[in-house]
Design an enzyme around this catalytic site. Structure first.
Site, mmCIF file in Angstrom:
data_model
loop_
_atom_site.group_PDB
_atom_site.id
_atom_site.type_symbol
_atom_site.label_atom_id
_atom_site.label_comp_id
_atom_site.label_asym_id
_atom_site.label_seq_id
_atom_site.Cartn_x
_atom_site.Cartn_y
_atom_site.Cartn_z
ATOM 1 N N SER A 138 6.373 9.792 2.280
ATOM 2 C CA SER A 138 6.172 10.079 0.854
ATOM 3 C C SER A 138 5.617 8.813 0.207
ATOM 4 O O SER A 138 5.747 7.708 0.772
ATOM 5 C CB SER A 138 7.535 10.407 0.226
ATOM 6 O OG SER A 138 7.463 10.383 -1.191
ATOM 7 N N TYR A 151 16.714 9.265 -0.794
ATOM 8 C CA TYR A 151 15.360 9.723 -0.434
ATOM 9 C C TYR A 151 14.434 8.537 -0.180
ATOM 10 O O TYR A 151 13.705 8.494 0.812
ATOM 11 C CB TYR A 151 14.826 10.597 -1.577
ATOM 12 C CG TYR A 151 13.532 11.319 -1.277
ATOM 13 C CD1 TYR A 151 13.530 12.531 -0.600
ATOM 14 C CD2 TYR A 151 12.303 10.795 -1.692
ATOM 15 C CE1 TYR A 151 12.339 13.205 -0.332
ATOM 16 C CE2 TYR A 151 11.118 11.457 -1.431
ATOM 17 C CZ TYR A 151 11.140 12.669 -0.762
ATOM 18 O OH TYR A 151 9.959 13.345 -0.504
HETATM 19 P P1 NAD Z 1 10.041 22.534 0.770
HETATM 20 O O1 NAD Z 1 11.393 22.565 0.163
HETATM 21 O O2 NAD Z 1 9.026 23.545 0.345
HETATM 22 O O3 NAD Z 1 10.155 22.597 2.368
HETATM 23 C C1 NAD Z 1 11.147 21.894 3.073
HETATM 24 C C2 NAD Z 1 11.345 22.567 4.411
HETATM 25 O O4 NAD Z 1 12.362 21.839 5.116
HETATM 26 C C3 NAD Z 1 11.843 24.019 4.304
HETATM 27 O O5 NAD Z 1 11.232 24.834 5.274
HETATM 28 C C4 NAD Z 1 13.336 23.899 4.594
HETATM 29 O O6 NAD Z 1 13.924 25.064 5.146
HETATM 30 C C5 NAD Z 1 13.306 22.766 5.612
HETATM 31 N N1 NAD Z 1 14.622 22.168 5.754
HETATM 32 C C6 NAD Z 1 15.391 21.588 4.800
HETATM 33 N N2 NAD Z 1 16.569 21.229 5.327
HETATM 34 C C7 NAD Z 1 16.531 21.558 6.641
HETATM 35 C C8 NAD Z 1 17.446 21.446 7.711
HETATM 36 N N3 NAD Z 1 18.679 20.921 7.553
HETATM 37 N N4 NAD Z 1 17.082 21.911 8.931
HETATM 38 C C9 NAD Z 1 15.857 22.483 9.108
HETATM 39 N N5 NAD Z 1 14.947 22.615 8.130
HETATM 40 C C10 NAD Z 1 15.287 22.159 6.912
HETATM 41 O O7 NAD Z 1 9.497 21.069 0.487
HETATM 42 P P2 NAD Z 1 8.066 20.379 0.757
HETATM 43 O O8 NAD Z 1 7.597 19.859 -0.531
HETATM 44 O O9 NAD Z 1 7.181 21.262 1.545
HETATM 45 O O10 NAD Z 1 8.539 19.122 1.625
HETATM 46 C C11 NAD Z 1 8.126 18.916 2.969
HETATM 47 C C12 NAD Z 1 8.203 17.420 3.275
HETATM 48 O O11 NAD Z 1 7.260 16.736 2.447
HETATM 49 C C13 NAD Z 1 9.563 16.790 2.979
HETATM 50 O O12 NAD Z 1 9.885 15.845 3.975
HETATM 51 C C14 NAD Z 1 9.338 16.097 1.661
HETATM 52 O O13 NAD Z 1 10.216 15.005 1.465
HETATM 53 C C15 NAD Z 1 7.904 15.649 1.834
HETATM 54 N N6 NAD Z 1 7.242 15.329 0.567
HETATM 55 C C16 NAD Z 1 7.107 16.285 -0.389
HETATM 56 C C17 NAD Z 1 6.480 15.952 -1.579
HETATM 57 C C18 NAD Z 1 6.289 16.952 -2.689
HETATM 58 O O14 NAD Z 1 5.927 16.535 -3.804
HETATM 59 N N7 NAD Z 1 6.496 18.248 -2.451
HETATM 60 C C19 NAD Z 1 6.004 14.650 -1.778
HETATM 61 C C20 NAD Z 1 6.154 13.717 -0.767
HETATM 62 C C21 NAD Z 1 6.780 14.069 0.405
#
Ligand code: NAD
Length: 256
Positions: A138, A151
């Site tokens: 991130s 985080y």
């Molecule tokens: P999201 O909530 O849409 O997806 C997260 C996924 O992780 C889901 O499929 C969920 O079921 C899975 N998950 C959560 N806990 C779990 C567990 N214990 N076991 C198995 N699966 C699990 O979120 P996203 O935005 O798609 O995030 C994906 C990645 O991108 C994350 O690591 C997040 O930190 C990172 N990220 C997101 C953003 C943003 O702005 N959305 C920015 C930077 C980084």
């Protein structure tokens, strides 16, 4: 023969976007996630692109479940060629009120699970002389924001892990890189808007404009597709000399 990609947390958001992009290129896809309709989502993507797939609801907090997921993937497809550690959660709170169980869950899912998945796929990648590991960190892996102690710690940590894997993988054909997205409008961010409204005592629009996009010079949410295409590139032969990097896709946030 088609290559196989395993994407943790791929039944929602960025992970699902990456699954679609890799399926469009003909990869076999190992889906994972906790969404109740995860198996249906996975089947839809696989059918749409005519690729083989496996769905695993393995909880990233459970090392044994992770090992079982990878054993099943290797039994079906021979090896995991591309591993994308993407599953993640968020929790927003001032440090003195930050619950211990949330700290442990964030470190476990966002950081430690990448250690367990990598450890489990490493032997086959090494034997094949080929592997691509892509860690979804991130912008918070590069800079901090208040109220996100766990985080930010986990996302900085996974960049450290990425660098070690790049060095250890260098002699055996394995590259490891991190992608550092800015704000992407997915379910994790939707929930966070509500939490940030409480933490910052702001309205929804104030949180989006000032807390989130305020830091991104381009003032737009990052499209999921931008992250998916970067992951595809890092998995491609063209990126074979790129290893150990952290690639910001953050609308200029960390330039500031
Ligand atoms: P999201 O909530 O849409 O997806 C997260 C996924 O992780 C889901 O499929 C969920 O079921 C899975 N998950 C959560 N806990 C779990 C567990 N214990 N076991 C198995 N699966 C699990 O979120 P996203 O935005 O798609 O995030 C994906 C990645 O991108 C994350 O690591 C997040 O930190 C990172 N990220 C997101 C953003 C943003 O702005 N959305 C920015 C930077 C980084």
């Amino acid at each position: 023969m088609s290559k196989t990609v395993l994407i943790t947390g791929s039944t929602s958001g960025i992970g699902l976007g990456m699954a679609n992009a890799f399926a469009a290129q003909g990869y076999n896809i190992i889906f994972n996630g906790l969404e109740a309709d995860g198996a249906v989502i996975a089947q839809e993507v696989a059918t749409k692109h005519g690729v083989k797939h496996l769905f695993s609801p393995a909880n990233m907090l459970e090392p044994e479940a992770i090992r079982e997921m990878i054993a099943a993937a290797e039994a079906q497809f021979g090896s995991v060629d591309v591993l994308i550690n993407n599953a993640g959660i968020q929790y927003v709170s001032p440090i003195d009120a930050f619950p211990e169980d949330k700290w442990n869950a964030i470190i476990g899912i966002n950081l430690s699970s990448a250690f367990h998945t990598t450890k489990a796929v490493w032997a086959k990648m090494k034997a094949n002389g080929y592997g691509r590991i892509i860690n979804i960190s991130s912008a918070h892996g590069l800079v901090a924001s208040e109220y996100k102690s766990a985080y930010v710690a986990a996302k900085h940590g996974i960049i450290g892990l990425t660098k070690v894997l790049a060095l250890e993988g260098a002699t055996v054909g394995i590259t490891a890189n991190a992608i550092c997205p800015g704000y992407v409008h997915t379910p994790i961010v939707d929930k966070q808007i509500t939490d940030q409204m409480v933490a910052h005592q702001m309205t929804r629009e104030e949180v989006i404009q000032h807390v989130m996009l305020g830091k991104q010079a381009l003032k737009e949410f990052i499209p999921v597709e931008a992250i998916a295409q970067a992951a595809l590139y890092l998995a491609s032969d063209a990126a074979s000399q790129i290893t150990g990097i952290s690639l910001p896709i953050d609308g200029g946030w960390t330039a500031g």
